[in-house]
Design a protein around this motif. Structure first.
Motif, short mmCIF file in Angstrom:
data_model
loop_
_atom_site.label_atom_id
_atom_site.label_comp_id
_atom_site.label_asym_id
_atom_site.label_seq_id
_atom_site.Cartn_x
_atom_site.Cartn_y
_atom_site.Cartn_z
N TYR A 6 0.80 -1.23 0.00
CA TYR A 6 0.00 0.00 0.00
C TYR A 6 0.83 1.28 0.00
O TYR A 6 0.34 2.33 0.42
N ASP A 7 2.09 1.23 -0.44
CA ASP A 7 2.88 2.45 -0.38
C ASP A 7 2.28 3.50 -1.31
O ASP A 7 1.98 3.23 -2.48
N ASN A 8 2.13 4.72 -0.79
CA ASN A 8 1.48 5.77 -1.56
C ASN A 8 2.26 6.20 -2.80
O ASN A 8 1.69 6.85 -3.68
N LEU A 9 3.54 5.86 -2.89
CA LEU A 9 4.27 6.17 -4.12
C LEU A 9 3.55 5.59 -5.33
O LEU A 9 3.51 6.20 -6.40
N LEU A 10 2.98 4.40 -5.19
CA LEU A 10 2.33 3.71 -6.30
C LEU A 10 0.84 4.04 -6.44
O LEU A 10 0.21 3.61 -7.40
N LEU A 11 0.29 4.80 -5.51
CA LEU A 11 -1.16 4.97 -5.46
C LEU A 11 -1.63 6.43 -5.55
O LEU A 11 -2.82 6.67 -5.44
N SER A 12 -0.72 7.37 -5.77
CA SER A 12 -1.06 8.78 -5.56
C SER A 12 -1.02 9.64 -6.81
O SER A 12 -0.92 10.86 -6.73
N HIS A 13 -1.09 9.00 -7.98
CA HIS A 13 -1.17 9.75 -9.24
C HIS A 13 -2.26 9.15 -10.12
O HIS A 13 -2.42 7.93 -10.17
N LYS A 14 -3.00 10.01 -10.78
CA LYS A 14 -3.98 9.53 -11.77
C LYS A 14 -3.26 8.84 -12.91
O LYS A 14 -3.66 7.77 -13.37
N ASP A 15 -2.19 9.46 -13.40
CA ASP A 15 -1.32 8.83 -14.39
C ASP A 15 -0.09 8.33 -13.66
O ASP A 15 0.73 9.10 -13.18
N SER B 188 2.39 6.42 -14.79
CA SER B 188 3.45 5.95 -15.68
C SER B 188 4.83 6.39 -15.20
O SER B 188 5.83 5.78 -15.61
N ARG B 189 4.92 7.39 -14.36
CA ARG B 189 6.24 7.80 -13.87
C ARG B 189 6.89 6.73 -12.99
O ARG B 189 8.11 6.71 -12.85
N VAL B 190 6.08 5.86 -12.39
CA VAL B 190 6.64 4.81 -11.53
C VAL B 190 6.17 3.41 -11.89
O VAL B 190 6.76 2.42 -11.46
N ILE B 191 5.08 3.30 -12.66
CA ILE B 191 4.52 1.99 -12.98
C ILE B 191 4.50 1.82 -14.49
O ILE B 191 3.65 2.38 -15.18
N PRO B 192 5.43 1.02 -15.04
CA PRO B 192 5.35 0.73 -16.47
C PRO B 192 4.26 -0.29 -16.76
O PRO B 192 3.84 -1.03 -15.89
N GLU B 193 3.80 -0.29 -17.99
CA GLU B 193 2.86 -1.32 -18.48
C GLU B 193 1.51 -1.33 -17.75
O GLU B 193 0.79 -2.32 -17.80
N ARG B 194 1.17 -0.26 -17.04
CA ARG B 194 -0.16 -0.12 -16.44
C ARG B 194 -0.57 -1.30 -15.57
O ARG B 194 -1.72 -1.72 -15.53
N ARG B 195 0.37 -1.87 -14.85
CA ARG B 195 0.05 -2.96 -13.93
C ARG B 195 -0.81 -2.46 -12.77
O ARG B 195 -0.66 -1.32 -12.33
N GLY C 159 5.93 -8.24 3.29
CA GLY C 159 5.98 -8.25 1.84
C GLY C 159 5.70 -6.89 1.28
O GLY C 159 5.38 -5.94 2.02
N GLY C 160 5.84 -6.76 -0.03
CA GLY C 160 5.58 -5.48 -0.67
C GLY C 160 6.07 -5.49 -2.10
O GLY C 160 6.11 -6.55 -2.75
N THR C 161 6.44 -4.34 -2.60
CA THR C 161 6.90 -4.18 -3.97
C THR C 161 8.34 -3.70 -3.96
O THR C 161 8.85 -3.24 -2.94
#
Length: 360
Positions: free
Chosen positions: A269-278, A280-287, A299-301
């Motif tokens: 649940y780290d907010n780095l991965l959850l706090s942008h509408k787009d 793509s700056r941190v998540i490739p391939e729209r996973r 566990g985590g990412t």
């Protein structure tokens, strides 16, 4: 107007998240800087702080929680966040309408005919005097509002009443049982801000996640109609590679896009991965970001070159596992494994082996 590539946005956000270089801030200062940490998994912020701080021990977070300088409450995006006491008292009034709307989106029919003004007053009165487990709070409210389901009333209270989750929930090494709920003002010993500014939310998001679009800010906090708010603030503007208008703080760090980004382990649940509408700056391939159940810290990412490239976990057999999305170079495996073993030592875990699974 200057255009910023996705890689430039990545490095700017990583710098503000203290994921390029670990920070000398205290745990409380970091939680404040980040605008809170998502904390459905109550132990996940410990890993989030470990990966961002140069020096961090479990008591550096547990102590402020017990002292009520930090608190866990339902806030941004109608999710449980760990925030400072000061932030809780200004954030909760801002998200009141959001939380009630989220409840109505799921359960409106279940409380049809309920006098909401009287209900809010009753829920506040009860939780100002004592802490309740959610089922007990539902039963107490059902006594006052007969004909309504106690479980639905308990959910309504969580969404419509400013509540804190009490300790020891969220304290390292303590019970992980569900936390009793108590009035936020009672728990923190102070009143909520009577007229909090949404502009403060915009500034906090940009300070931790910027540069960003208005849509990014709105997704992070759950509020809407923030464009006019952003336009009134003293901000600089950029364009993303696809033309999106980005806002930013004038003096916020925007390092060169070729700055190295070391491997990092993030919690659930780290907010780095959850706090942008787009994203793509941190998540490739729209996973889709995994949101596993559990108490956290197991566990985590993980990030490679600043991008989400897989998951990690402490497996049931005692191994530290990497589940990459892409093939890993030997140097990446070595660096990520070193991070995992360091985290295990910090958490007092014995690791039998480290293993890397095939990319998936």
């Amino acid at each position: 107007m200057q255009t910023l590539s996705d890689r430039a946005l990545n490095r700017a956000t990583l710098a503000r998240q203290h994921l390029l270089k670990r920070s000398d801030l205290s745990a409380v200062e970091m939680v404040s800087h980040l605008g809170g940490m998502q904390a459905q998994a109550p132990l996940s912020p410990y890993v989030g702080l470990w990966t961002r701080l140069a020096s961090f021990a479990p008591e550096d977070l547990a102590g402020p929680l017990l002292e009520r300088r930090l608190v866990r409450a339902v806030l941004q995006r109608a999710t449980v966040h760990l925030v400072t006491a000061e932030d809780a008292l200004y954030l909760r009034p801002l998200v009141d309408r959001l939380l009630e709307a989220r409840f109505d989106g799921h359960f409106r029919a279940a409380i049809e005919g309920l006098d909401r003004t009287a209900f809010r007053a009753a829920a506040r009165e009860l939780t100002a005097e004592a802490a309740y487990q959610r089922p007990a709070l539902g039963r107490a409210l059902a006594d006052r509002f007969p004909g309504h389901d106690a479980e639905m009333l308990s959910y309504a209270a969580v969404y419509m009443t400013p509540l804190a989750q009490t300790t020891p929930r969220g304290v390292w090494g303590a019970s992980t049982a569900a936390a009793p709920l108590i009035g936020l003002e009672t728990w923190l010993g102070g009143p909520m801000e009577p007229d909090p500014s949404p502009g403060r939310l915009v500034l906090r998001h940009l300070g931790a996640f910027g540069p960003a679009t208005v849509a990014d800010v709105q997704l992070w906090c759950g509020l809407t109609r923030l464009k006019e708010v952003a336009e009134r603030l003293d901000l600089v503007r950029f364009r993303a590679a696809d033309g999106r208008l980005l806002y930013d703080l004038p003096d916020a760090p925007r390092p060169p896009e070729d700055v190295p980004a070391p491997p990092r382990l993030l919690p659930e649940y780290d907010n780095l991965l959850l706090s942008h509408k787009d994203r793509s700056r941190v998540i490739p391939e729209r996973r889709r970001v995994p949101l596993p159940p559990g108490h956290g810290a197991s566990g985590g990412t993980f990030l490679l070159d600043g991008l989400w490239r897989g998951e990690w976990k402490f497996a049931a057999d005692g191994a530290f596992e990497l589940h990459p999305h892409v093939p890993l170079r030997p140097s990446d495996e070595e660096a990520l494994t070193a991070e995992g073993l360091a985290l295990a030592r910090w958490a007092g875990r014995e690791v039998a082996e480290a293993r890397v699974l095939p990319p998936a």
